[in-house]
Design a protein around this motif. Structure first.
Motif, PDB file in Angstrom:
ATOM      1  N   HIS A 163     -26.909 -63.578  -4.727  1.00 44.84           N
ATOM      2  CA  HIS A 163     -27.086 -64.757  -5.155  1.00 44.84           C
ATOM      3  C   HIS A 163     -26.919 -65.940  -3.889  1.00 44.84           C
ATOM      4  CE1 HIS A 163     -22.675 -64.816  -4.973  1.00 44.84           C
ATOM      5  NE2 HIS A 163     -22.610 -65.898  -5.045  1.00 44.84           N
ATOM      6  N   GLU A 164     -26.118 -65.622  -3.074  1.00 40.42           N
ATOM      7  CA  GLU A 164     -25.978 -66.605  -1.979  1.00 40.42           C
ATOM      8  C   GLU A 164     -27.241 -66.500  -1.061  1.00 40.42           C
ATOM      9  OE1 GLU A 164     -22.458 -66.320  -0.007  1.00 40.42           O
ATOM     10  OE2 GLU A 164     -21.427 -67.251  -1.621  1.00 40.42           O
ATOM     11  N   ARG A 165     -27.795 -65.089  -0.981  1.00 37.51           N
ATOM     12  CA  ARG A 165     -28.863 -64.995  -0.169  1.00 37.51           C
ATOM     13  C   ARG A 165     -30.205 -65.686  -0.741  1.00 37.51           C
ATOM     14  NH1 ARG A 165     -29.899 -59.254  -0.159  1.00 37.51           N
ATOM     15  NH2 ARG A 165     -27.673 -59.204   0.688  1.00 37.51           N
ATOM     16  N   ILE A 166     -30.190 -65.797  -2.134  1.00 37.43           N
ATOM     17  CA  ILE A 166     -31.263 -66.619  -2.725  1.00 37.43           C
ATOM     18  C   ILE A 166     -31.210 -68.085  -2.438  1.00 37.43           C
ATOM     19  CG2 ILE A 166     -32.147 -67.276  -4.860  1.00 37.43           C
ATOM     20  CD1 ILE A 166     -31.562 -64.489  -5.940  1.00 37.43           C
ATOM     21  N   THR A 167     -30.170 -68.598  -2.374  1.00 37.92           N
ATOM     22  CA  THR A 167     -29.812 -69.887  -2.033  1.00 37.92           C
ATOM     23  C   THR A 167     -30.127 -70.321  -0.735  1.00 37.92           C
ATOM     24  OG1 THR A 167     -27.949 -70.097  -3.744  1.00 37.92           O
ATOM     25  CG2 THR A 167     -27.833 -71.680  -1.974  1.00 37.92           C
TER      26      THR A 167
ATOM     27  N   GLN B  57     -26.138 -76.539  -2.854  1.00 43.44           N
ATOM     28  CA  GLN B  57     -27.171 -76.147  -1.825  1.00 43.44           C
ATOM     29  C   GLN B  57     -26.562 -76.914  -0.409  1.00 43.44           C
ATOM     30  OE1 GLN B  57     -31.264 -76.735  -2.384  1.00 43.44           O
ATOM     31  NE2 GLN B  57     -31.351 -74.554  -3.436  1.00 43.44           N
ATOM     32  N   VAL B  58     -26.093 -78.174  -0.488  1.00 43.86           N
ATOM     33  CA  VAL B  58     -25.568 -78.835   0.564  1.00 43.86           C
ATOM     34  C   VAL B  58     -24.323 -78.163   0.824  1.00 43.86           C
ATOM     35  CG1 VAL B  58     -24.800 -81.359   1.278  1.00 43.86           C
ATOM     36  CG2 VAL B  58     -26.945 -80.989  -0.209  1.00 43.86           C
ATOM     37  N   VAL B  59     -23.379 -77.927   0.064  1.00 41.66           N
ATOM     38  CA  VAL B  59     -21.870 -77.350   0.250  1.00 41.66           C
ATOM     39  C   VAL B  59     -22.353 -76.025   0.953  1.00 41.66           C
ATOM     40  CG1 VAL B  59     -20.114 -76.505  -0.718  1.00 41.66           C
ATOM     41  CG2 VAL B  59     -20.902 -78.713  -1.330  1.00 41.66           C
ATOM     42  N   PHE B  60     -23.045 -75.269   0.304  1.00 41.69           N
ATOM     43  CA  PHE B  60     -23.529 -73.890   0.741  1.00 41.69           C
ATOM     44  C   PHE B  60     -24.099 -73.908   2.279  1.00 41.69           C
ATOM     45  CE2 PHE B  60     -26.443 -70.676   1.986  1.00 41.69           C
ATOM     46  CZ  PHE B  60     -25.694 -69.486   1.610  1.00 41.69           C
ATOM     47  N   ALA B  61     -25.057 -74.896   2.677  1.00 42.83           N
ATOM     48  CA  ALA B  61     -25.549 -75.212   3.950  1.00 42.83           C
ATOM     49  C   ALA B  61     -24.490 -75.619   4.828  1.00 42.83           C
ATOM     50  CB  ALA B  61     -26.632 -75.953   3.918  1.00 42.83           C
ATOM     51  N   LEU B  62     -23.600 -76.289   4.489  1.00 40.99           N
ATOM     52  CA  LEU B  62     -22.452 -76.909   5.252  1.00 40.99           C
ATOM     53  C   LEU B  62     -21.506 -75.777   5.529  1.00 40.99           C
ATOM     54  CD1 LEU B  62     -21.113 -79.231   6.903  1.00 40.99           C
ATOM     55  CD2 LEU B  62     -19.943 -79.825   4.704  1.00 40.99           C
ATOM     56  N   ASN B  63     -21.164 -75.138   4.727  1.00 39.37           N
ATOM     57  CA  ASN B  63     -19.992 -73.809   4.870  1.00 39.37           C
ATOM     58  C   ASN B  63     -20.870 -73.022   5.915  1.00 39.37           C
ATOM     59  OD1 ASN B  63     -18.123 -75.018   3.284  1.00 39.37           O
ATOM     60  ND2 ASN B  63     -18.672 -73.824   1.378  1.00 39.37           N
ATOM     61  N   GLN B  64     -22.231 -72.463   5.527  1.00 40.63           N
ATOM     62  CA  GLN B  64     -22.487 -71.564   6.475  1.00 40.63           C
ATOM     63  C   GLN B  64     -22.596 -72.152   7.834  1.00 40.63           C
ATOM     64  OE1 GLN B  64     -23.487 -68.427   5.832  1.00 40.63           O
ATOM     65  NE2 GLN B  64     -22.415 -68.776   3.878  1.00 40.63           N
ATOM     66  N   THR B  65     -23.161 -73.293   8.108  1.00 39.91           N
ATOM     67  CA  THR B  65     -23.200 -74.043   9.416  1.00 39.91           C
ATOM     68  C   THR B  65     -21.579 -74.003   9.774  1.00 39.91           C
ATOM     69  OG1 THR B  65     -24.918 -75.506   8.876  1.00 39.91           O
ATOM     70  CG2 THR B  65     -23.751 -76.075  10.661  1.00 39.91           C
ATOM     71  N   LEU B  66     -20.508 -74.215   9.410  1.00 41.82           N
ATOM     72  CA  LEU B  66     -19.434 -74.304  10.076  1.00 41.82           C
ATOM     73  C   LEU B  66     -18.922 -72.730  10.434  1.00 41.82           C
ATOM     74  CD1 LEU B  66     -17.646 -76.898   7.491  1.00 41.82           C
ATOM     75  CD2 LEU B  66     -18.203 -77.348  10.114  1.00 41.82           C
ATOM     76  N   LEU B  67     -19.325 -71.775   9.251  1.00 42.96           N
ATOM     77  CA  LEU B  67     -18.959 -70.335   9.831  1.00 42.96           C
ATOM     78  C   LEU B  67     -19.937 -69.931  10.977  1.00 42.96           C
ATOM     79  CD1 LEU B  67     -18.917 -68.821   6.071  1.00 42.96           C
ATOM     80  CD2 LEU B  67     -17.001 -68.992   7.708  1.00 42.96           C
ATOM     81  N   GLN B  68     -20.827 -70.351  11.156  1.00 40.64           N
ATOM     82  CA  GLN B  68     -21.552 -69.976  12.581  1.00 40.64           C
ATOM     83  C   GLN B  68     -20.922 -70.646  13.805  1.00 40.64           C
ATOM     84  OE1 GLN B  68     -25.977 -70.882  12.174  1.00 40.64           O
ATOM     85  NE2 GLN B  68     -26.220 -69.227  10.585  1.00 40.64           N
ATOM     86  N   GLN B  69     -20.650 -71.954  13.398  1.00 40.63           N
ATOM     87  CA  GLN B  69     -19.846 -72.588  14.734  1.00 40.63           C
ATOM     88  C   GLN B  69     -18.783 -71.904  15.180  1.00 40.63           C
ATOM     89  OE1 GLN B  69     -21.286 -74.983  16.564  1.00 40.63           O
ATOM     90  NE2 GLN B  69     -23.124 -74.456  15.531  1.00 40.63           N
ATOM     91  N   GLU B  70     -17.891 -71.429  13.842  1.00 39.46           N
ATOM     92  CA  GLU B  70     -16.735 -71.108  14.261  1.00 39.46           C
ATOM     93  C   GLU B  70     -16.759 -69.706  15.020  1.00 39.46           C
ATOM     94  OE1 GLU B  70     -14.832 -70.810  10.482  1.00 39.46           O
ATOM     95  OE2 GLU B  70     -14.166 -72.886  10.506  1.00 39.46           O
ATOM     96  N   SER B  71     -17.826 -68.755  14.515  1.00 37.64           N
ATOM     97  CA  SER B  71     -18.115 -67.626  15.025  1.00 37.64           C
ATOM     98  C   SER B  71     -18.608 -67.690  16.627  1.00 37.64           C
ATOM     99  CB  SER B  71     -19.288 -66.832  14.390  1.00 37.64           C
ATOM    100  OG  SER B  71     -18.945 -66.174  13.127  1.00 37.64           O
ATOM    101  N   LEU B  72     -19.413 -68.696  16.650  1.00 37.64           N
ATOM    102  CA  LEU B  72     -19.695 -69.026  18.093  1.00 37.64           C
ATOM    103  C   LEU B  72     -18.462 -69.295  18.985  1.00 37.64           C
ATOM    104  CD1 LEU B  72     -22.732 -71.359  17.881  1.00 37.64           C
ATOM    105  CD2 LEU B  72     -22.834 -69.189  19.201  1.00 37.64           C
ATOM    106  N   ARG B  73     -17.766 -69.973  18.549  1.00 34.40           N
ATOM    107  CA  ARG B  73     -16.447 -70.250  19.429  1.00 34.40           C
ATOM    108  C   ARG B  73     -15.508 -69.155  19.559  1.00 34.40           C
ATOM    109  NH1 ARG B  73     -14.432 -75.977  16.733  1.00 34.40           N
ATOM    110  NH2 ARG B  73     -16.313 -77.282  17.548  1.00 34.40           N
ATOM    111  N   ALA B  74     -15.357 -68.321  18.599  1.00 31.42           N
ATOM    112  CA  ALA B  74     -14.863 -66.919  18.727  1.00 31.42           C
ATOM    113  C   ALA B  74     -15.504 -66.025  19.441  1.00 31.42           C
ATOM    114  CB  ALA B  74     -14.359 -66.491  17.457  1.00 31.42           C
ATOM    115  N   GLY B  75     -16.581 -66.094  19.907  1.00 32.91           N
ATOM    116  CA  GLY B  75     -17.424 -65.048  20.566  1.00 32.91           C
ATOM    117  C   GLY B  75     -17.962 -63.982  20.015  1.00 32.91           C
ATOM    118  N   SER B  76     -18.014 -64.134  18.430  1.00 35.24           N
ATOM    119  CA  SER B  76     -18.399 -63.042  17.885  1.00 35.24           C
ATOM    120  C   SER B  76     -19.776 -63.180  17.540  1.00 35.24           C
ATOM    121  CB  SER B  76     -17.407 -62.901  16.465  1.00 35.24           C
ATOM    122  OG  SER B  76     -17.440 -64.054  15.841  1.00 35.24           O
ATOM    123  N   PHE B  77     -20.515 -64.293  17.648  1.00 34.54           N
ATOM    124  CA  PHE B  77     -21.635 -64.503  17.543  1.00 34.54           C
ATOM    125  C   PHE B  77     -22.363 -65.100  18.454  1.00 34.54           C
ATOM    126  CE2 PHE B  77     -25.052 -67.565  15.846  1.00 34.54           C
ATOM    127  CZ  PHE B  77     -25.884 -66.691  15.434  1.00 34.54           C
TER     128      PHE B  77
END
Length: 137
Positions: free
Chosen positions: A62-66, A1-21
């Motif tokens: 399965h990731e949505r449940i996590t 769960q920690v790795v999943f949360a970290l990956n999702q947080t990093l993906l969100q930050q990358e999307s913010l920087r790219a302007g797609s989120f």
């Protein structure tokens, strides 16, 4: 769960920087609503507004449940329990020193979403009033 949360947080930050989120509100929006005492506005009316939002429709089942498990954990441990503790401390001080005056100041995060410090105190029977910016106390 920690790795999943970290990956999702990093993906969100990358999307913010790219302007797609984009975050649906600005810092100025938050300040305006806070100063106006509009704590029940749509900006503040989300249980998960204080923690990263990992739940989205593009995740596999399965990731949505996590993501839901992490969201529930954050909401309970980092928001509800924290605000309960803070509200209890305020209540205890008020009851221990009934002849004293108090001024309590909290960060804006303690007023966002449901089960805020204000909600805790109101459930205890206290009346809580917003003091707008610039108003004398």
């Amino acid at each position: 769960q920690v790795v999943f949360a970290l990956n999702q947080t990093l993906l969100q930050q990358e999307s913010l920087r790219a302007g797609s989120f984009q975050i649906p509100y600005t810092t100025e929006d938050l300040i305006k609503h806070y100063n106006c005492g509009d704590l029940s506005s749509i900006i503040f009316n989300h249980d998960t507004s204080q923690v990263p939002n990992f739940i989205n429709a593009t995740l596999p089942a399965h990731e949505r449940i996590t993501a839901q498990e992490i969201d529930s954990y954050f909401r309970q441990e980092l928001i509800y329990k924290r605000n309960e503790r803070m509200g209890r401390r305020v209540k205890d001080l008020l009851e221990e020193y009934p002849d004293k005056s108090f001024f309590f100041a909290f960060g804006a995060g303690h007023f966002m979403g449901n089960n805020t410090v204000i909600d805790v105190l109101r459930r205890q029977g206290y009346e809580v009033e917003h003091t707008p910016a610039g108003q004398a106390i």
